[in-house]
Design an enzyme around this catalytic site. Structure first.
Site, short mmCIF file in Angstrom:
data_model
loop_
_atom_site.label_atom_id
_atom_site.label_comp_id
_atom_site.label_asym_id
_atom_site.label_seq_id
_atom_site.Cartn_x
_atom_site.Cartn_y
_atom_site.Cartn_z
N GLY A 45 2.19 -4.16 -2.57
CA GLY A 45 1.92 -3.14 -1.58
C GLY A 45 1.22 -1.94 -2.20
O GLY A 45 0.48 -1.23 -1.53
N ASN A 80 7.37 1.98 6.22
CA ASN A 80 5.98 1.56 6.44
C ASN A 80 5.94 0.41 7.42
O ASN A 80 6.85 -0.40 7.49
CB ASN A 80 5.30 1.21 5.10
N LEU A 126 2.65 -1.20 7.76
CA LEU A 126 1.23 -1.43 7.51
C LEU A 126 0.74 -2.71 8.18
O LEU A 126 -0.34 -2.76 8.76
CB LEU A 126 0.97 -1.49 6.00
N PHE A 167 0.26 -5.88 6.61
CA PHE A 167 -0.64 -6.69 5.75
C PHE A 167 -2.11 -6.31 5.91
O PHE A 167 -2.98 -7.17 6.07
CB PHE A 167 -0.49 -8.19 6.04
N ASN A 206 0.75 -11.77 -4.73
CA ASN A 206 1.66 -11.91 -3.60
C ASN A 206 0.85 -12.37 -2.39
O ASN A 206 -0.12 -11.73 -2.01
CB ASN A 206 2.32 -10.54 -3.38
N SER A 210 8.30 -9.81 4.84
CA SER A 210 7.81 -8.56 5.39
C SER A 210 8.28 -8.44 6.83
O SER A 210 8.11 -9.37 7.62
CB SER A 210 6.29 -8.49 5.35
N ASN A 267 6.92 -6.56 9.00
CA ASN A 267 5.84 -6.01 9.81
C ASN A 267 4.85 -7.02 10.36
O ASN A 267 3.87 -6.65 10.98
CB ASN A 267 5.10 -4.94 9.00
N THR A 268 5.09 -8.31 10.09
CA THR A 268 4.31 -9.37 10.75
C THR A 268 5.31 -10.14 11.61
O THR A 268 6.21 -10.80 11.06
CB THR A 268 3.65 -10.28 9.70
N LYS A 279 9.87 -14.12 -2.23
CA LYS A 279 10.41 -12.77 -2.01
C LYS A 279 11.26 -12.73 -0.75
O LYS A 279 10.81 -13.12 0.32
CB LYS A 279 9.26 -11.76 -1.90
N ASN A 308 12.56 -7.22 -0.34
CA ASN A 308 11.55 -6.50 0.44
C ASN A 308 12.23 -5.29 1.12
O ASN A 308 13.37 -4.97 0.83
CB ASN A 308 10.95 -7.46 1.48
N GLY A 353 13.01 2.61 -0.84
CA GLY A 353 13.48 3.78 -1.58
C GLY A 353 14.99 3.82 -1.72
O GLY A 353 15.68 2.82 -1.51
#
Ligand SMILES: Cc1cc2nc3c(=O)[nH]c(=O)nc-3n(C[C@H](O)[C@H](O)[C@H](O)COP(=O)(O)O)c2cc1C
Length: 361
Positions: free
Chosen positions: A63, A111, A113, A115, A139, A173, A175-176, A215, A244, A266
């Site tokens: 990322g 995030n 994003l 991908f 990745n 992820s 986000n997909t 992952k 992740n 984080g």
């Protein structure tokens, strides 16, 4: 010097929109304006894993350099390896901006994003042009509008085996939409069978056999951990990356941006990702090398990941808040940890506290 990657520049970068600050950082690194580590790493930090030689166990997480723009600069700045991506077969723009948010009170980010990346072909050209040695992981993921997600991963092996030292199969992820469904044992079976078959075919044509890591998400339900590990072991996966970002929002103290959709990274991710890491270490009896990632922001948290069962570690969000000086501090803390344990090298302290971590989380 452009206010690039020095610790001094971090407060300035944090006044900018996160995505803009990140792009400025990448440009600084592309231009060569970043602090370099000149001295060699202490040999007690070195390891050979899966045939790859790591000078130290600290990697940059996926990322940060999605398009393989600055892998050599990452290594020059003191990292032991770099993981580029996530890359997908076709370029895609990702979600609408803004899509990265700082949760400063919690030393965290969210995030979504999705991908955004320039695709396999461009990354291949960049990785072929590299000037220096050092471990680079690639990745790989699937395009959002893909009609055959498994084929997207297989295409990644085919396109990039010549330049990747190892692959990470990113099926975690958030986000997909639907991507994390690939972690279900049946889907995993099908995907891994195809990837292992493709790798074997490539080896027959003379391409080197590249280690394949998977992952995982920190949001895997406790009951699903054992069946998933069972399938990963059965297919002979070479490594696991844990973890992740999370969709969870527990433990946040601040109010800013907490309701934004996306994956949280984080400090608040540390306990959860380290607990999963330890559980997987215990279940797999330390037989698969694990890469611990999630919430590392100090020497102590880095040492904790190793003691919980990680052979290697990665970080991203910690770097945003602490600056690149963090890399040196982590190395010092790991060496102190080795000395305190009366050990000879980093290998001797891997998993020494996995039981404690697995029991408490
Ligand atoms: C802005 C951002 C983008 C990310 N993009 C990716 C990605 O493309 N592929 C991936 O596998 N992980 C991605 N991650 C997740 C990180 O690799 C890492 O697993 C996660 O952030 C936890 O580590 P950290 O707490 O040290 O940031 C991204 C994280 C952030 C903050």
């Amino acid at each position: 010097m452009i206010p690039g990657l020095t610790d001094f520049a971090m407060p300035f970068l944090r006044t900018l929109d996160p995505e803009r600050a990140h792009e400025l950082t990448l440009i600084a690194m592309e231009t060569g304006l970043f602090p370099r580590q000149c001295e060699a790493d202490d040999p007690r930090l070195a390891q050979k894993i899966g045939g790859l030689e790591f000078q130290n166990p600290i990697g940059i997480a996926a990322g940060f350099d999605k398009d393989a723009r600055v892998p050599d600069a990452i290594l020059d700045s003191g990292f032991g390896y770099a993981e580029v991506g996530t890359l997908t077969p076709q370029p895609q723009t990702g979600n609408r901006k803004p899509r990265i948010f700082r949760l400063s009170a919690d030393r965290a980010m969210i995030n979504r994003l999705g991908f955004n990346n320039e695709g396999y072909a461009k990354a291949l050209v960049r990785l072929k042009r590299r000037k220096r040695r050092g471990v680079i992981g690639v990745n790989i993921g699937a395009n959002k509008d893909s009609t055959d997600r498994e084929a997207d991963y297989v295409a990644g092996l085919e396109a990039l085996s010549g330049v990747a030292d190892y692959f990470t199969v990113n099926i975690s992820s958030p986000n997909t939409p639907g991507l994390r469904d690939l972690q279900a044992p049946k889907e995993l079976d099908s995907l891994l069978a195809k990837l292992m078959q493709k790798r074997a075919e490539l080896v027959e044509t003379g391409v080197p056999s590249r280690p394949i890591a998977v992952k995982l998400s920190p949001d895997i339900a406790d009951d699903d951990i054992a069946p998933i590990c069972d399938r990963l072991m059965a297919h002979g996966v070479d490594g696991l990356i844990i973890s992740n970002t999370t969709l969870g929002r527990t433990g946040l103290r601040g109010r800013e941006h907490v309701n934004e959709a996306g994956g949280l990274s984080g400090a608040p991710l540390y306990e959860r990702s380290t607990g999963l890491l330890a559980k997987v270490y215990v279940l797999t009896k330390g037989q698969i090398p694990l890469i611990g990632v999630g919430g590392i922001n100090s020497g102590e948290t880095a040492l904790g990941k190793i003691e919980a069962g990680a052979s290697l570690i990665q970080l991203y969000t910690g770097l945003v808040y602490e600056g690149p000086g963090l890399i040196g501090r982590i190395k010092q803390a790991l060496l102190s940890g080795i000395e305190r344990a009366g050990a000879n090298s980093i290998t001797d302290i891997i998993g020494t506290k996995s039981g404690d971590w697995a029991a408490k989380t």
